[in-house]
Design a protein around this motif. Sequence first.
Motif, PDB file in Angstrom:
ATOM      1  N   ASN A   9       0.828  -1.205   0.000  1.00 12.70           N
ATOM      2  CA  ASN A   9       0.000   0.000   0.000  1.00 12.70           C
ATOM      3  C   ASN A   9       0.867   1.262   0.000  1.00 12.70           C
ATOM      4  N   CYS A  13       0.713   4.331  -2.551  1.00 13.69           N
ATOM      5  CA  CYS A  13       0.582   5.698  -2.027  1.00 13.69           C
ATOM      6  C   CYS A  13       1.637   6.619  -2.614  1.00 13.69           C
ATOM      7  N   PHE A  16       0.662   8.401  -5.692  1.00 16.22           N
ATOM      8  CA  PHE A  16      -0.445   9.364  -5.639  1.00 16.22           C
ATOM      9  C   PHE A  16      -0.157  10.502  -4.664  1.00 16.22           C
ATOM     10  N   CYS A  17       0.170  10.205  -3.427  1.00 21.81           N
ATOM     11  CA  CYS A  17       0.604  11.273  -2.515  1.00 21.81           C
ATOM     12  C   CYS A  17       1.901  11.902  -3.016  1.00 21.81           C
ATOM     13  N   LEU A  36       1.031   7.385   3.407  1.00 19.27           N
ATOM     14  CA  LEU A  36      -0.006   6.378   3.682  1.00 19.27           C
ATOM     15  C   LEU A  36      -0.929   6.829   4.834  1.00 19.27           C
ATOM     16  N   PHE A  37      -1.391   8.044   4.686  1.00 18.68           N
ATOM     17  CA  PHE A  37      -2.183   8.693   5.743  1.00 18.68           C
ATOM     18  C   PHE A  37      -3.505   7.988   5.993  1.00 18.68           C
ATOM     19  N   CYS A  38      -4.056   7.342   4.967  1.00 15.67           N
ATOM     20  CA  CYS A  38      -5.339   6.646   5.147  1.00 15.67           C
ATOM     21  C   CYS A  38      -5.193   5.458   6.101  1.00 15.67           C
ATOM     22  N   CYS A  55      -5.877  11.405  -3.704  1.00 15.85           N
ATOM     23  CA  CYS A  55      -6.472  10.202  -3.109  1.00 15.85           C
ATOM     24  C   CYS A  55      -7.665   9.648  -3.909  1.00 15.85           C
ATOM     25  N   CYS A  58      -6.611   7.064  -6.317  1.00 16.06           N
ATOM     26  CA  CYS A  58      -5.668   6.054  -5.820  1.00 16.06           C
ATOM     27  C   CYS A  58      -6.330   4.680  -5.708  1.00 16.06           C
ATOM     28  N   VAL A  60      -5.633   2.347  -3.637  1.00 12.46           N
ATOM     29  CA  VAL A  60      -5.907   1.980  -2.237  1.00 12.46           C
ATOM     30  C   VAL A  60      -7.277   2.528  -1.825  1.00 12.46           C
ATOM     31  N   ALA A  61      -7.543   3.772  -2.194  1.00 12.83           N
ATOM     32  CA  ALA A  61      -8.842   4.372  -1.869  1.00 12.83           C
ATOM     33  C   ALA A  61      -9.977   3.576  -2.508  1.00 12.83           C
ATOM     34  N   LEU A  66     -12.718   4.124   0.215  1.00 11.95           N
ATOM     35  CA  LEU A  66     -12.552   5.367   0.977  1.00 11.95           C
ATOM     36  C   LEU A  66     -13.154   6.517   0.185  1.00 11.95           C
ATOM     37  N   PHE A  71      -6.593  12.713   3.147  1.00 13.74           N
ATOM     38  CA  PHE A  71      -6.417  11.889   4.346  1.00 13.74           C
ATOM     39  C   PHE A  71      -5.196  12.312   5.169  1.00 13.74           C
TER      40      PHE A  71
HETATM   41  S1  SF4 Z   1      -5.752   7.008  -0.441  1.00 10.25           S
HETATM   42 FE1  SF4 Z   1      -4.363   8.773  -0.329  1.00 10.25          FE
HETATM   43  S2  SF4 Z   1      -3.211   8.503   1.576  1.00 10.25           S
HETATM   44 FE2  SF4 Z   1      -4.174   6.532   1.048  1.00 10.25          FE
HETATM   45  S3  SF4 Z   1      -2.651   5.431  -0.150  1.00 10.25           S
HETATM   46 FE3  SF4 Z   1      -3.909   6.516  -1.598  1.00 10.25          FE
HETATM   47  S4  SF4 Z   1      -2.875   8.459  -1.976  1.00 10.25           S
HETATM   48 FE4  SF4 Z   1      -2.013   7.602  -0.092  1.00 10.25          FE
END
Ligand code: SF4
Length: 77
Positions: A9, A13, A16-17, A36-38, A55, A58, A60-61, A66, A71
């Motif tokens: 993850n 991140c 994207f971040c 990886l703030f989420c 985010c 992303c 992960v989101a 999410l 985040f």
């Molecule tokens: S949702 Fe935002 S904080 Fe979480 S991994 Fe993706 S870019 Fe990073």
Amino acid sequence: MKVPDTPENLEICKRFCGPCPTFQENKLMDTEPHALFCARGTTKKADCKSKGCNCPNCEVAEKYALTGGWFCLHPPK
Ligand code: SF4
Ligand code: SF4
């Protein structure tokens, strides 16, 4: 759904971040929890100025459903 703090993850991140103007202009990498703030929670940097957020794009989101983004400033709902 809670996002796990995994190397996989974190790698997502970074894509994207990493290029996000909020991340770059506030130098969030220099302050815990760095990224990886989420999963890890909001940045401890004081006076973090919002400049945009990647985010919503992303993976992960998407995977953890999410919503909202930013985040580094607000935890996912
Ligand atoms: S949702 Fe935002 S904080 Fe979480 S991994 Fe993706 S870019 Fe990073
Ligand atoms: S959480 Fe969103 S606003 Fe914060 S640095 Fe990552 S992409 Fe940018």
